[in-house]
Design a protein around this motif. Structure first.
Motif, PDB file in Angstrom:
ATOM      1  N   VAL A 237      60.480  50.519  57.139  1.00 48.84           N
ATOM      2  CA  VAL A 237      60.837  49.559  56.095  1.00 48.84           C
ATOM      3  C   VAL A 237      60.968  48.161  56.684  1.00 48.84           C
ATOM      4  CG1 VAL A 237      62.625  48.889  54.444  1.00 48.84           C
ATOM      5  CG2 VAL A 237      61.930  51.291  54.620  1.00 48.84           C
ATOM      6  N   LEU A 238      61.588  48.052  57.849  1.00 53.34           N
ATOM      7  CA  LEU A 238      61.726  46.747  58.504  1.00 53.34           C
ATOM      8  C   LEU A 238      60.357  46.160  58.807  1.00 53.34           C
ATOM      9  CD1 LEU A 238      63.643  44.640  59.776  1.00 53.34           C
ATOM     10  CD2 LEU A 238      63.459  45.934  61.926  1.00 53.34           C
ATOM     11  N   GLU A 239      59.433  46.995  59.215  1.00 55.16           N
ATOM     12  CA  GLU A 239      58.103  46.537  59.594  1.00 55.16           C
ATOM     13  C   GLU A 239      57.250  46.152  58.390  1.00 55.16           C
ATOM     14  OE1 GLU A 239      54.333  48.262  62.215  1.00 55.16           O
ATOM     15  OE2 GLU A 239      55.569  49.651  61.054  1.00 55.16           O
ATOM     16  N   GLY A 240      57.287  46.994  57.340  1.00 53.73           N
ATOM     17  CA  GLY A 240      56.324  46.786  56.267  1.00 53.73           C
ATOM     18  C   GLY A 240      56.885  46.630  54.871  1.00 53.73           C
ATOM     19  N   GLY A 241      58.217  46.738  54.721  1.00 52.35           N
ATOM     20  CA  GLY A 241      58.804  46.639  53.391  1.00 52.35           C
ATOM     21  C   GLY A 241      58.676  45.252  52.779  1.00 52.35           C
ATOM     22  N   LEU A 242      58.581  45.196  51.475  1.00 56.34           N
ATOM     23  CA  LEU A 242      58.470  43.920  50.765  1.00 56.34           C
ATOM     24  C   LEU A 242      59.859  43.377  50.449  1.00 56.34           C
ATOM     25  CD1 LEU A 242      55.586  44.728  48.237  1.00 56.34           C
ATOM     26  CD2 LEU A 242      55.436  43.491  50.419  1.00 56.34           C
ATOM     27  N   PRO A 243      60.134  42.121  50.782  1.00 58.54           N
ATOM     28  CA  PRO A 243      61.452  41.540  50.489  1.00 58.54           C
ATOM     29  C   PRO A 243      61.816  41.694  49.016  1.00 58.54           C
ATOM     30  CG  PRO A 243      60.229  40.094  51.943  1.00 58.54           C
ATOM     31  CD  PRO A 243      59.273  41.180  51.531  1.00 58.54           C
ATOM     32  N   GLY A 244      63.081  42.052  48.795  1.00 53.97           N
ATOM     33  CA  GLY A 244      63.582  42.263  47.447  1.00 53.97           C
ATOM     34  C   GLY A 244      63.439  43.685  46.957  1.00 53.97           C
ATOM     35  N   GLN A 245      62.740  44.529  47.721  1.00 52.27           N
ATOM     36  CA  GLN A 245      62.484  45.894  47.284  1.00 52.27           C
ATOM     37  C   GLN A 245      63.535  46.877  47.827  1.00 52.27           C
ATOM     38  OE1 GLN A 245      59.770  47.216  45.228  1.00 52.27           O
ATOM     39  NE2 GLN A 245      59.971  45.055  44.682  1.00 52.27           N
ATOM     40  N   THR A 246      63.696  47.989  47.095  1.00 53.19           N
ATOM     41  CA  THR A 246      64.542  49.097  47.508  1.00 53.19           C
ATOM     42  C   THR A 246      63.653  50.298  47.813  1.00 53.19           C
ATOM     43  OG1 THR A 246      66.440  48.392  46.184  1.00 53.19           O
ATOM     44  CG2 THR A 246      66.323  50.722  46.744  1.00 53.19           C
ATOM     45  N   ASP A 298      80.784  64.963  42.865  1.00 51.83           N
ATOM     46  CA  ASP A 298      79.463  65.014  42.246  1.00 51.83           C
ATOM     47  C   ASP A 298      78.804  66.355  42.536  1.00 51.83           C
ATOM     48  OD1 ASP A 298      79.705  62.429  41.297  1.00 51.83           O
ATOM     49  OD2 ASP A 298      78.810  61.536  43.084  1.00 51.83           O
ATOM     50  N   ARG A 299      78.121  66.914  41.530  1.00 48.45           N
ATOM     51  CA  ARG A 299      77.543  68.254  41.679  1.00 48.45           C
ATOM     52  C   ARG A 299      76.191  68.233  42.396  1.00 48.45           C
ATOM     53  NH1 ARG A 299      80.396  72.716  41.661  1.00 48.45           N
ATOM     54  NH2 ARG A 299      78.780  73.984  40.682  1.00 48.45           N
ATOM     55  N   ARG A 300      75.404  67.202  42.188  1.00 46.34           N
ATOM     56  CA  ARG A 300      74.077  67.231  42.805  1.00 46.34           C
ATOM     57  C   ARG A 300      73.578  65.821  43.073  1.00 46.34           C
ATOM     58  NH1 ARG A 300      68.732  67.600  39.795  1.00 46.34           N
ATOM     59  NH2 ARG A 300      67.171  67.756  41.436  1.00 46.34           N
ATOM     60  N   TYR A 301      73.040  65.638  44.285  1.00 40.49           N
ATOM     61  CA  TYR A 301      72.250  64.454  44.616  1.00 40.49           C
ATOM     62  C   TYR A 301      70.864  64.921  45.005  1.00 40.49           C
ATOM     63  CZ  TYR A 301      76.908  62.427  45.622  1.00 40.49           C
ATOM     64  OH  TYR A 301      78.211  62.030  45.565  1.00 40.49           O
ATOM     65  N   ALA A 302      69.870  64.142  44.667  1.00 41.26           N
ATOM     66  CA  ALA A 302      68.503  64.447  45.096  1.00 41.26           C
ATOM     67  C   ALA A 302      67.707  63.153  45.135  1.00 41.26           C
ATOM     68  CB  ALA A 302      67.844  65.438  44.136  1.00 41.26           C
ATOM     69  N   ILE A 303      66.977  62.951  46.204  1.00 37.67           N
ATOM     70  CA  ILE A 303      66.207  61.725  46.397  1.00 37.67           C
ATOM     71  C   ILE A 303      64.717  61.992  46.183  1.00 37.67           C
ATOM     72  CG2 ILE A 303      65.289  60.259  48.250  1.00 37.67           C
ATOM     73  CD1 ILE A 303      67.757  59.071  47.203  1.00 37.67           C
ATOM     74  N   ASP A 304      64.093  61.143  45.367  1.00 36.60           N
ATOM     75  CA  ASP A 304      62.645  61.111  45.251  1.00 36.60           C
ATOM     76  C   ASP A 304      62.148  60.052  46.238  1.00 36.60           C
ATOM     77  OD1 ASP A 304      60.010  60.641  44.618  1.00 36.60           O
ATOM     78  OD2 ASP A 304      60.301  60.693  42.454  1.00 36.60           O
ATOM     79  N   ALA A 305      61.572  60.496  47.350  1.00 36.75           N
ATOM     80  CA  ALA A 305      61.121  59.579  48.401  1.00 36.75           C
ATOM     81  C   ALA A 305      59.624  59.293  48.302  1.00 36.75           C
ATOM     82  CB  ALA A 305      61.459  60.171  49.767  1.00 36.75           C
ATOM     83  N   SER A 306      59.087  59.362  47.084  1.00 36.71           N
ATOM     84  CA  SER A 306      57.649  59.158  46.907  1.00 36.71           C
ATOM     85  C   SER A 306      57.231  57.722  47.199  1.00 36.71           C
ATOM     86  CB  SER A 306      57.241  59.512  45.472  1.00 36.71           C
ATOM     87  OG  SER A 306      57.513  60.856  45.174  1.00 36.71           O
ATOM     88  N   LYS A 307      58.084  56.746  46.844  1.00 32.50           N
ATOM     89  CA  LYS A 307      57.693  55.349  46.992  1.00 32.50           C
ATOM     90  C   LYS A 307      57.465  54.980  48.450  1.00 32.50           C
ATOM     91  CE  LYS A 307      59.333  50.619  46.199  1.00 32.50           C
ATOM     92  NZ  LYS A 307      60.379  49.762  45.561  1.00 32.50           N
ATOM     93  N   ILE A 308      58.397  55.366  49.328  1.00 32.07           N
ATOM     94  CA  ILE A 308      58.250  54.995  50.733  1.00 32.07           C
ATOM     95  C   ILE A 308      57.056  55.697  51.369  1.00 32.07           C
ATOM     96  CG2 ILE A 308      59.880  56.737  51.572  1.00 32.07           C
ATOM     97  CD1 ILE A 308      60.775  54.727  53.690  1.00 32.07           C
ATOM     98  N   GLU A 309      56.740  56.902  50.910  1.00 33.41           N
ATOM     99  CA  GLU A 309      55.552  57.584  51.423  1.00 33.41           C
ATOM    100  C   GLU A 309      54.285  56.921  50.891  1.00 33.41           C
ATOM    101  OE1 GLU A 309      53.435  62.016  51.570  1.00 33.41           O
ATOM    102  OE2 GLU A 309      55.447  61.788  50.708  1.00 33.41           O
ATOM    103  N   ARG A 310      54.294  56.581  49.622  1.00 24.91           N
ATOM    104  CA  ARG A 310      53.113  55.992  48.999  1.00 24.91           C
ATOM    105  C   ARG A 310      52.827  54.585  49.525  1.00 24.91           C
ATOM    106  NH1 ARG A 310      54.999  56.370  44.429  1.00 24.91           N
ATOM    107  NH2 ARG A 310      55.725  54.233  44.067  1.00 24.91           N
ATOM    108  N   GLU A 311      53.860  53.767  49.650  1.00 22.85           N
ATOM    109  CA  GLU A 311      53.658  52.361  49.994  1.00 22.85           C
ATOM    110  C   GLU A 311      53.721  52.080  51.489  1.00 22.85           C
ATOM    111  OE1 GLU A 311      56.152  49.786  47.715  1.00 22.85           O
ATOM    112  OE2 GLU A 311      55.553  50.661  45.791  1.00 22.85           O
ATOM    113  N   GLY A 313      53.805  54.832  53.980  1.00 21.03           N
ATOM    114  CA  GLY A 313      53.256  55.907  54.784  1.00 21.03           C
ATOM    115  C   GLY A 313      54.281  56.722  55.554  1.00 21.03           C
ATOM    116  N   TRP A 314      55.556  56.654  55.132  1.00 17.30           N
ATOM    117  CA  TRP A 314      56.588  57.431  55.837  1.00 17.30           C
ATOM    118  C   TRP A 314      56.904  58.718  55.078  1.00 17.30           C
ATOM    119  CZ3 TRP A 314      61.179  59.517  54.276  1.00 17.30           C
ATOM    120  CH2 TRP A 314      61.976  60.094  55.277  1.00 17.30           C
ATOM    121  N   LYS A 315      57.115  59.789  55.825  1.00 20.05           N
ATOM    122  CA  LYS A 315      57.689  61.015  55.291  1.00 20.05           C
ATOM    123  C   LYS A 315      58.421  61.718  56.437  1.00 20.05           C
ATOM    124  CE  LYS A 315      53.399  63.677  55.725  1.00 20.05           C
ATOM    125  NZ  LYS A 315      52.402  64.503  54.967  1.00 20.05           N
TER     126      LYS A 315
END
Length: 360
Positions: A237-246, A298-311, A313-315
């Motif tokens: 993210v530090l290397e390739g993330g776009l400023p303002g993005q999560t 809280d009963r459940r947390y779950a992360i959809d990490a599709s964005k970081i993989e798609r934009e 290339g991390w998984k």
């Protein structure tokens, strides 16, 4: 060089060690060394000229300003936070001070520094804020995982304070143009984790033949992320993330807490049989003790990490099975670290948090 805050804590220390193992770029670590900020986590770096440790508070505007002026880092990565839900229930004020006021003062110092830069140095500067999936609230079993567009619904003083810090970071980008990046991660586990969190608590208690406390029915579901995978994601993210993005960072490993506990017990049964020590029962699982749930759990947390993989290339590279085996082995191989942690604030905390919880 880069500046990290909270680099003596669990995730921060793993990041510092990983960074210096991969890059020659120097790193400054600003950490006030609260109970979970352990200098021993980074003791092997004492003679490394690329590592500079500064004891101090992110809320100290003058100190942060001086550090930025002296070292002129190209990036600031903010790991510093009070991060345990149970502690926030017992004492929320520390969470307000560190996670909200501290982040505000850090942002003010960074904004002033960034405004003093020119040209490429200003264009390339980044402020990366490390946050949590808990800001999104709780999910039902059949709901889709949290993505970056999910609304914030924090349910504990801890998650509310982190949500507030996320909003401040976003505001400093939209109002002042500060080039910020925010990451929201799922539950981390791995080496050097302070044993107030579930996985190290179960490992440490089991090895000490002490009860393994499980809240409620143990069916609270979390997405588990091996800490070294998280560190790699932050670098990306530090290397390739776009400023303002999560960017949401997850392990794609949803599991109920009680399954985690049984998995650890089975690994310990194989790697360090209970009969080898003072505990003589057939399995460490005999130590499991269900206790009253914590308020607002809280009963459940779950992360959809599709964005970081798609934009970007991390998984993740670790499955839960490979990551938890490495984690259990690390605690078995580092008894001195465990003993030193257990002799300090951890012991007082466990007594405070669990002594008043009735068995179920």
């Amino acid at each position: 060089m880069i500046l990290v805050t909270g680099g003596a804590g669990f995730i921060g220390a793993n990041f510092v060690r990983d960074w210096l193992g991969r890059f020659d770029e120097a790193i400054i670590n600003l950490d006030i060394l609260t109970y979970a900020g352990n200098p021993e986590n980074l003791s092997t770096l004492a003679e490394d000229e690329r590592y500079i440790f500064i004891k101090g508070d992110i809320g100290n505007f003058s100190l942060v300003t001086d550090l930025l002026r002296q070292y002129r880092p190209r990036a600031v990565i903010n790991f510093a936070a009070e991060s345990h839900v149970d502690r926030s229930i017992h004492g929320p004020e520390d969470f307000i001070q560190t996670n909200i006021v501290g982040t505000f003062r850090l942002l003010e110092a960074v904004r002033s520094h960034w405004n003093s830069l020119d040209g490429k140095e200003k264009r390339d500067f980044r402020f990366l804020h490390v946050s949590t999936d808990e800001v999104y609230g709780s999910l039902a079993r059949d709901e889709p995982a949290f993505n970056e567009a999910h609304g914030y619904e924090p349910n504990s003083p801890y998650s509310a304070s982190k949500a507030a810090s996320d909003h401040l970071v976003r505001a400093y980008h939209h109002t002042y143009g500060l080039p910020v990046l925010t990451t929201n991660c799922s539950n981390n586990y791995g080496p050097y984790q302070f044993p107030e969190k579930l996985i190290p608590l179960i490992i440490v208690n089991a090895l000490a033949s002490q009860p393994l406390p499980v809240y409620g029915d143990g069916q609270q579901i979390r997405d588990w992320l091996y800490v070294k995978d998280h560190c790699n994601a932050i670098c990306r993210v530090l290397e390739g993330g776009l400023p303002g993005q999560t960017y949401n960072i997850g392990g794609w490993n949803e599991k109920p807490n009680i399954d985690i506990v049984h998995t650890i017990c089975k690994l310990l049964d194989a790697l360090r049989p209970a009969g080898d020590g003072s505990y003589s029962a057939r399995s460490y699982s005999d130590l499991i003790k269900f206790v009253a749930d914590r308020p607002g759990h809280d009963r459940r947390y779950a992360i959809d990490a599709s964005k970081i993989e798609r934009e970007l290339g991390w998984k993740p590279t670790e499955t839960f099975e490979t990551g938890i085996l490495k984690t259990v082995r690390w605690y078995l191989d580092n008894p001195a670290w465990v003993a030193n942690v257990r002799s300090g604030a951890y012991r007082t905390w466990v007594e405070k948090n669990y002594s008043e919880r009735t068995a179920l």
